[in-house]
Design a protein around this motif. Structure first.
Motif, PDB file in Angstrom:
ATOM      1  N   UNK A 229      47.033  41.296  40.341  1.00  0.00           N
ATOM      2  CA  UNK A 229      48.353  41.302  40.971  1.00  0.00           C
ATOM      3  C   UNK A 229      49.303  42.182  40.167  1.00  0.00           C
ATOM      4  N   UNK A 230      50.342  42.663  40.852  1.00  0.00           N
ATOM      5  CA  UNK A 230      51.373  43.460  40.194  1.00  0.00           C
ATOM      6  C   UNK A 230      52.097  42.619  39.139  1.00  0.00           C
ATOM      7  N   UNK A 231      52.287  43.195  37.951  1.00  0.00           N
ATOM      8  CA  UNK A 231      52.911  42.456  36.846  1.00  0.00           C
ATOM      9  C   UNK A 231      54.337  42.024  37.170  1.00  0.00           C
ATOM     10  N   UNK A 232      55.073  42.867  37.883  1.00  0.00           N
ATOM     11  CA  UNK A 232      56.481  42.551  38.156  1.00  0.00           C
ATOM     12  C   UNK A 232      56.666  41.645  39.357  1.00  0.00           C
ATOM     13  N   UNK A 233      55.593  41.330  40.062  1.00  0.00           N
ATOM     14  CA  UNK A 233      55.699  40.499  41.260  1.00  0.00           C
ATOM     15  C   UNK A 233      54.915  39.195  41.122  1.00  0.00           C
ATOM     16  N   UNK A 234      54.694  38.737  39.890  1.00  0.00           N
ATOM     17  CA  UNK A 234      53.928  37.509  39.680  1.00  0.00           C
ATOM     18  C   UNK A 234      54.651  36.329  40.332  1.00  0.00           C
ATOM     19  N   UNK A 235      53.978  35.621  41.241  1.00  0.00           N
ATOM     20  CA  UNK A 235      54.620  34.502  41.941  1.00  0.00           C
ATOM     21  C   UNK A 235      54.932  33.341  40.992  1.00  0.00           C
ATOM     22  N   UNK A 236      55.937  32.543  41.318  1.00  0.00           N
ATOM     23  CA  UNK A 236      56.256  31.358  40.504  1.00  0.00           C
ATOM     24  C   UNK A 236      55.051  30.427  40.400  1.00  0.00           C
ATOM     25  N   UNK A 237      54.888  29.823  39.241  1.00  0.00           N
ATOM     26  CA  UNK A 237      53.781  28.899  39.027  1.00  0.00           C
ATOM     27  C   UNK A 237      52.516  29.545  38.510  1.00  0.00           C
ATOM     28  N   UNK A 238      52.532  30.895  38.398  1.00  0.00           N
ATOM     29  CA  UNK A 238      51.389  31.619  37.862  1.00  0.00           C
ATOM     30  C   UNK A 238      51.830  32.470  36.682  1.00  0.00           C
ATOM     31  N   UNK A 239      50.885  32.822  35.819  1.00  0.00           N
ATOM     32  CA  UNK A 239      51.207  33.591  34.619  1.00  0.00           C
ATOM     33  C   UNK A 239      50.207  34.715  34.451  1.00  0.00           C
ATOM     34  N   UNK A 240      50.626  35.729  33.723  1.00  0.00           N
ATOM     35  CA  UNK A 240      49.678  36.772  33.327  1.00  0.00           C
ATOM     36  C   UNK A 240      48.732  36.174  32.307  1.00  0.00           C
TER      37      UNK A 240
END
Length: 288
Positions: A229-240
């Motif tokens: 996934x795009x780093x700047x668009x990480x959905x809430x509740x998920x992490x890099x």
């Protein structure tokens, strides 16, 4: 204070990260492009690009000017349209990739409809690969999506890192296939993830497939696996995810691509493209 011509040249360089490509896009000599950028830097009193013989990059001040330039040009075009009495109208078929479902894209579209009430806007939300196919088939007029590999077309909205994301509690087991959460074909991030794992010689298995970003996010939050996934668009509740032996995924470009549209959609497509570029920073933030 800021010459619109200089701002347009600055945007072309910022989007292509090349003075040569910007000159080709604008139909100018490279020396003229350099002159426009230099004059804008003189006006701001700041250096907007760091450049050498091999690369061109935006400075921190250049990143700030990117947002200002887009908004200034959008307002300039709105004022010109108002005082010349030209009204944007007609049917516009716009496609946006699933990546923007959780961003503030609806706010940008709402503002566009307010400014151009006579445009009949039709929105299609799909996978980037599917949107490119529909655009090529003449079923869409303008697309906001990931750039396809080896496809030079498209006006750059922004470039981002493609990263592995998942639940904070997710633990990958050494020696076991990587559990993947992916879009169906022709998903661009799906293809990139599979290619990277195969190039590394890493085994994988697909644990969830969904054409909906919300479906993928639900699976990832449940700890079923990882997704690209795009780093700047990480959905809430998920992490890099930290480095767990997963391969690098590289960069991804989000672009606006214009199709071969009817004449009545031309002005509307240009106006919406300007609104999206002006609101580029909002696209990187989650919606309400």
């Amino acid at each position: 204070m800021y010459d619109p011509t200089h701002l347009r040249t600055f945007l072309a360089v910022a989007q292509t990260l090349s003075f040569t490509q910007a000159a080709r896009r604008l139909g100018l000599r490279q020396s003229t492009v350099s002159q426009h950028v230099r004059r804008l830097e003189d006006v701001t009193g700041r250096r907007l690009f760091s450049r050498d013989t091999h690369s061109v990059e935006l400075t921190e001040d250049g990143e700030a000017m990117l947002g200002f330039a887009r908004r200034l040009l959008e307002v300039h075009e709105q004022a010109a349209a108002f005082f010349t009495g030209t009204r944007v109208r007609g049917r516009l078929r716009f496609g946006a990739s699933e990546d923007f479902v959780l961003t503030r894209l609806p706010e940008i579209l709402e503002g566009f409809r307010h400014d151009h009430p006579e445009v009949d806007l039709e929105l299609t939300v799909e996978l980037s690969g599917t949107l490119h196919e529909r655009l090529a088939a003449g079923k869409l007029d303008l697309v906001l999506a990931k750039r396809r590999p080896q496809d030079p077309r498209g006006e750059l909205v922004w470039r981002d890192d493609l990263v592995w994301i998942g639940s904070e509690l997710l633990r990958l087991r050494a020696g076991r296939p990587v559990p993947l959460i992916v879009y169906p074909p022709p998903g661009i991030t799906r293809a990139r993830a599979l290619e990277a794992l195969e190039a590394q010689g890493r085994d994988w298995r697909i644990v969830c497939t969904s054409g909906s970003l919300n479906g993928l996010v639900a699976a990832a939050r449940a700890g079923l696996g990882v997704m690209a996934h795009s780093r700047r668009l990480i959905p809430p509740g998920l992490v890099r995810l930290p480095d767990r032996g997963l391969p690098e995924l590289g960069k991804v470009d989000f672009v606006l691509v214009h199709g071969h549209r009817p004449a009545e959609a031309e002005a509307a497509a240009r106006a919406l493209a300007a609104a999206v570029l002006a609101g580029g920073e909002r696209l990187r933030r989650p919606g309400a």
